[in-house]
Write a protein that holds these residues in place. Structure first.
Motif, PDB file in Angstrom:
ATOM      1  N   TYR A  61       0.822  -1.212   0.000  1.00  0.00           N
ATOM      2  CA  TYR A  61       0.000   0.000   0.000  1.00  0.00           C
ATOM      3  C   TYR A  61       0.857   1.264   0.000  1.00  0.00           C
ATOM      4  N   GLY A  62       2.087   1.168   0.464  1.00  0.00           N
ATOM      5  CA  GLY A  62       2.998   2.331   0.498  1.00  0.00           C
ATOM      6  C   GLY A  62       2.876   3.152   1.769  1.00  0.00           C
ATOM      7  N   SER A  63       1.840   2.877   2.558  1.00  0.00           N
ATOM      8  CA  SER A  63       1.690   3.540   3.863  1.00  0.00           C
ATOM      9  C   SER A  63       0.821   2.631   4.725  1.00  0.00           C
ATOM     10  N   ILE A  64       0.502   3.072   5.924  1.00  0.00           N
ATOM     11  CA  ILE A  64      -0.307   2.227   6.808  1.00  0.00           C
ATOM     12  C   ILE A  64      -1.677   2.879   7.005  1.00  0.00           C
ATOM     13  N   PRO A  65      -2.708   2.418   6.294  1.00  0.00           N
ATOM     14  CA  PRO A  65      -4.043   3.000   6.461  1.00  0.00           C
ATOM     15  C   PRO A  65      -4.574   2.780   7.874  1.00  0.00           C
ATOM     16  N   ASN A  66      -5.568   3.601   8.250  1.00  0.00           N
ATOM     17  CA  ASN A  66      -6.118   3.493   9.609  1.00  0.00           C
ATOM     18  C   ASN A  66      -6.807   2.156   9.868  1.00  0.00           C
ATOM     19  N   VAL A  67      -7.350   1.569   8.795  1.00  0.00           N
ATOM     20  CA  VAL A  67      -8.093   0.320   8.993  1.00  0.00           C
ATOM     21  C   VAL A  67      -7.434  -0.804   8.190  1.00  0.00           C
ATOM     22  N   ILE A  68      -7.082  -1.874   8.901  1.00  0.00           N
ATOM     23  CA  ILE A  68      -6.520  -3.064   8.260  1.00  0.00           C
ATOM     24  C   ILE A  68      -7.401  -4.231   8.682  1.00  0.00           C
ATOM     25  N   PHE A  69      -7.975  -4.943   7.691  1.00  0.00           N
ATOM     26  CA  PHE A  69      -8.802  -6.078   8.112  1.00  0.00           C
ATOM     27  C   PHE A  69      -8.447  -7.318   7.316  1.00  0.00           C
ATOM     28  N   ASP A  70      -8.817  -8.480   7.877  1.00  0.00           N
ATOM     29  CA  ASP A  70      -8.686  -9.736   7.136  1.00  0.00           C
ATOM     30  C   ASP A  70      -9.905 -10.584   7.427  1.00  0.00           C
ATOM     31  N   ARG A  71     -10.179 -11.518   6.502  1.00  0.00           N
ATOM     32  CA  ARG A  71     -11.383 -12.346   6.633  1.00  0.00           C
ATOM     33  C   ARG A  71     -11.094 -13.661   7.333  1.00  0.00           C
ATOM     34  N   GLY A  72      -9.921 -13.733   7.938  1.00  0.00           N
ATOM     35  CA  GLY A  72      -9.591 -14.913   8.751  1.00  0.00           C
ATOM     36  C   GLY A  72      -9.035 -16.066   7.939  1.00  0.00           C
ATOM     37  N   VAL A  73      -8.365 -16.953   8.608  1.00  0.00           N
ATOM     38  CA  VAL A  73      -7.905 -18.213   8.022  1.00  0.00           C
ATOM     39  C   VAL A  73      -8.192 -19.286   9.053  1.00  0.00           C
ATOM     40  N   LYS A  74      -7.971 -20.527   8.685  1.00  0.00           N
ATOM     41  CA  LYS A  74      -8.253 -21.623   9.604  1.00  0.00           C
ATOM     42  C   LYS A  74      -7.538 -21.380  10.946  1.00  0.00           C
ATOM     43  N   GLY A  75      -8.313 -21.377  11.999  1.00  0.00           N
ATOM     44  CA  GLY A  75      -7.711 -21.198  13.327  1.00  0.00           C
ATOM     45  C   GLY A  75      -7.475 -19.742  13.696  1.00  0.00           C
ATOM     46  N   LYS A  76      -7.758 -18.818  12.759  1.00  0.00           N
ATOM     47  CA  LYS A  76      -7.571 -17.404  13.101  1.00  0.00           C
ATOM     48  C   LYS A  76      -8.806 -16.607  12.686  1.00  0.00           C
ATOM     49  N   GLU A  77      -9.438 -16.022  13.674  1.00  0.00           N
ATOM     50  CA  GLU A  77     -10.674 -15.278  13.458  1.00  0.00           C
ATOM     51  C   GLU A  77     -10.449 -14.062  12.566  1.00  0.00           C
ATOM     52  N   ALA A  78     -11.445 -13.753  11.726  1.00  0.00           N
ATOM     53  CA  ALA A  78     -11.409 -12.514  10.940  1.00  0.00           C
ATOM     54  C   ALA A  78     -11.329 -11.331  11.897  1.00  0.00           C
ATOM     55  N   MET A  79     -10.689 -10.253  11.456  1.00  0.00           N
ATOM     56  CA  MET A  79     -10.471  -9.146  12.416  1.00  0.00           C
ATOM     57  C   MET A  79     -10.322  -7.804  11.696  1.00  0.00           C
ATOM     58  N   ILE A  80     -10.803  -6.760  12.361  1.00  0.00           N
ATOM     59  CA  ILE A  80     -10.546  -5.390  11.899  1.00  0.00           C
ATOM     60  C   ILE A  80      -9.633  -4.743  12.931  1.00  0.00           C
ATOM     61  N   ARG A  81      -8.643  -4.027  12.427  1.00  0.00           N
ATOM     62  CA  ARG A  81      -7.767  -3.275  13.330  1.00  0.00           C
ATOM     63  C   ARG A  81      -7.839  -1.812  12.934  1.00  0.00           C
ATOM     64  N   LEU A  82      -8.103  -0.979  13.894  1.00  0.00           N
ATOM     65  CA  LEU A  82      -8.276   0.457  13.631  1.00  0.00           C
ATOM     66  C   LEU A  82      -7.297   1.238  14.489  1.00  0.00           C
ATOM     67  N   TRP A  83      -6.492   2.095  13.848  1.00  0.00           N
ATOM     68  CA  TRP A  83      -5.667   2.994  14.661  1.00  0.00           C
ATOM     69  C   TRP A  83      -6.093   4.439  14.424  1.00  0.00           C
ATOM     70  N   THR A  84      -5.938   5.259  15.485  1.00  0.00           N
ATOM     71  CA  THR A  84      -6.268   6.681  15.390  1.00  0.00           C
ATOM     72  C   THR A  84      -5.156   7.489  16.074  1.00  0.00           C
ATOM     73  N   SER A  85      -5.230   8.798  15.890  1.00  0.00           N
ATOM     74  CA  SER A  85      -4.205   9.686  16.461  1.00  0.00           C
ATOM     75  C   SER A  85      -4.538  10.121  17.874  1.00  0.00           C
ATOM     76  N   SER A  86      -5.792   9.859  18.297  1.00  0.00           N
ATOM     77  CA  SER A  86      -6.151  10.261  19.663  1.00  0.00           C
ATOM     78  C   SER A  86      -7.235   9.344  20.186  1.00  0.00           C
ATOM     79  N   ILE A  87      -7.360   9.326  21.505  1.00  0.00           N
ATOM     80  CA  ILE A  87      -8.382   8.488  22.118  1.00  0.00           C
ATOM     81  C   ILE A  87      -9.779   9.057  21.830  1.00  0.00           C
ATOM     82  N   ASP A  88      -9.885  10.383  21.711  1.00  0.00           N
ATOM     83  CA  ASP A  88     -11.197  10.982  21.421  1.00  0.00           C
ATOM     84  C   ASP A  88     -11.693  10.564  20.039  1.00  0.00           C
ATOM     85  N   GLU A  89     -10.761  10.571  19.079  1.00  0.00           N
ATOM     86  CA  GLU A  89     -11.129  10.124  17.735  1.00  0.00           C
ATOM     87  C   GLU A  89     -11.560   8.656  17.777  1.00  0.00           C
TER      88      GLU A  89
END
Ligand SMILES: Cc1ncc(CO)c(N)n1
Length: 449
Positions: free
Chosen positions: A409-437
């Motif tokens: 991607y050339g950078s790290i977007p705020n949202v990275i997700f995967d649809r899971g694989v055997k033995g590993k649950e699908a997951m969304i990971r979200l990062w932000t610049s502040s706790i309020d956001e």
């Protein structure tokens, strides 16, 4: 409010890496009111000293008179003292009852002499000194002996103590070789040695100001009435963390930073407060449980990213964010730093690429959640975890994920997700610049899922 007062007699480093400015910072950090008597102005930066302008002796004398006529000064640190006229003023003005910590800064890092007339210095200043803090080179110059080992250090410190009548001599190991830097205190009152060894900081070449920080910190300890050994310990500890936070400022050897270690402690306190506020807020939301995956969530929160050195600067909830049988969410306080969870590791890895990231959470995957996150304006990337090498040991997985995202991607977007694989649950990971956001985004999701 009352505070002990201590004095630094030193030069001014225009680059604020050593000398009087550093000494005042050290006194402040250690809870002392630092006062100063300036001996010289150096035109100086991280690459060296271009000129020295010593101050006339009466300028030094007026400062000392002003200070001693008003303050109850408990100890003094002597750094750069340029002229022999200044030595005499000091010997005449410093009350014999206050302990003197003398840093014999015979040469600056670039070789510029900071003390002229060493013979006169030996005759006047050294016999009046309580604690002397030479490095190995200075100890050699003062004793005429070579120093190559700890055994040499012991012989030389005792000799210097004896020759000049100095009660305590600490020879610093920074200039010697080895994985550990060992400082040795010779205590002539008890005829004992005390050694403190710290692992040499190799991550950082910015070591300007080490002598100033160390000697001033010892003087601070003595001003508070601590004994020499505990003053030595505190000083060495502060020095270690000041070197770890050495500043990449200028093109030469940057200054170490005695203030950052305390700032970092304050930042940790802020992070704890923010995360407790987060816990209180999300536990009240009815729909928040929809965001919690089978493996549960955790939230990672870093101190200000430019200060992050490792997992020890990233906090998580010790017992995760858990969805209960009744669809209530419980946040597993307390907040802890340095716990090697996936969430903390992932945030640390992302920080290696993007220093805007401060908070990260893992949430339950659903197409709706992904759509809502896109709607709020976040860049989103899907990762296929089938591509992850199966040989991966625990702890390397997050590294792989971030490297993969960055490479594709050339950078790290705020949202990275995967649809899971055997033995590993699908997951969304979200990062932000502040706790309020983060709170606003999660609220938006919980109300719409
Ligand atoms: C003013 C001053 N004091 C001490 C040192 C030694 O680091 C320096 N370079 N400059």
């Amino acid at each position: 409010m009352n505070k002990a007062v201590a004095l630094s007699v030193a030069g001014l480093d225009s680059g604020n890496g050593a000398g009087l400015e550093t000494d005042i910072k050290v006194y402040e950090i250690l809870g002392i009111h630092g006062v100063g008597a300036l001996t010289a102005i150096t035109a100086q930066n991280t690459r060296g000293i271009s000129r020295v302008y010593p101050l006339p002796q009466d300028v030094l004398k007026s400062q000392l008179d002003a200070l001693f006529s008003d303050f109850d000064i408990r100890s003094a640190k002597l750094g750069m003292i340029y002229t022999k006229e200044q030595f005499q003023i000091l010997v005449d003005s410093l009350p014999s009852a206050i302990p003197l910590v003398t840093d014999p800064v015979i040469y600056a890092k670039d070789g510029t002499p900071l003390i002229k007339d060493i013979d006169e210095y030996k005759r006047t200043i050294l016999p009046r000194t309580t604690v002397l803090t030479p490095n190995a080179l200075e100890a050699s110059l003062l004793s005429g002996l070579k120093i190559r080992s700890i055994e040499d250090v012991k012989v030389v410190s005792k000799l210097i103590s004896k020759n000049f009548g100095i009660p305590y001599v600490i020879i610093k190991g920074g200039h010697l070789e080895g994985k550990y830097s060992v400082d040795v205190l010779y205590d002539s009152i008890r005829d004992e040695y005390h050694q403190i060894g710290y692992e040499r900081v190799t991550s950082n070449k910015n070591t300007h100001g080490t002598g100033s920080v160390f000697a001033t910190a010892i003087s601070a300890g003595l001003a508070k009435g601590e004994d020499i050994i505990s003053s030595f310990r505190t000083a060495r500890d502060l020095l270690q963390s000041s070197i770890r936070y050495g500043l990449e400022i200028g093109r030469g050897i940057g200054p170490i930073d005695p203030v950052s270690p305390t700032l970092v402690k304050a930042m940790r306190y802020d992070v704890i407060n923010e995360m407790e506020k987060f816990a209180e807020t999300v536990e009240k939301w009815d729909g928040f449980y929809k965001l919690i995956p089978e493996v549960q969530s955790n939230l990672a929160h870093a101190i200000q990213p430019e200060y992050v050195k490792g997992l020890e600067d990233i906090a998580v909830f010790r017992d995760r964010i858990v969805r209960n049988w009744d669809n209530r969410v419980r946040v597993g306080l307390p907040v802890v730093f340095g716990k090697p969870t996936h969430t903390a590791r992932l945030l640390l890895t992302i920080l290696g690429y993007n220093n805007k990231a401060r908070v990260l959470i893992n949430i339950r995957f659903s197409d709706d959640a992904v759509r809502l996150l896109k709607e709020t304006g976040y860049d989103v990337i899907e990762v296929n975890r089938e591509l992850e090498p199966s040989s991966h040991i625990e702890g390397k997985s997050m590294q792989w994920l971030v490297t993969f995202v960055h490479n594709t991607y050339g950078s790290i977007p705020n949202v990275i997700f995967d649809r899971g694989v055997k033995g590993k649950e699908a997951m969304i990971r979200l990062w932000t610049s502040s706790i309020d956001e983060m709170i606003n985004t999660l609220k938006y999701l919980s109300e719409r899922l």
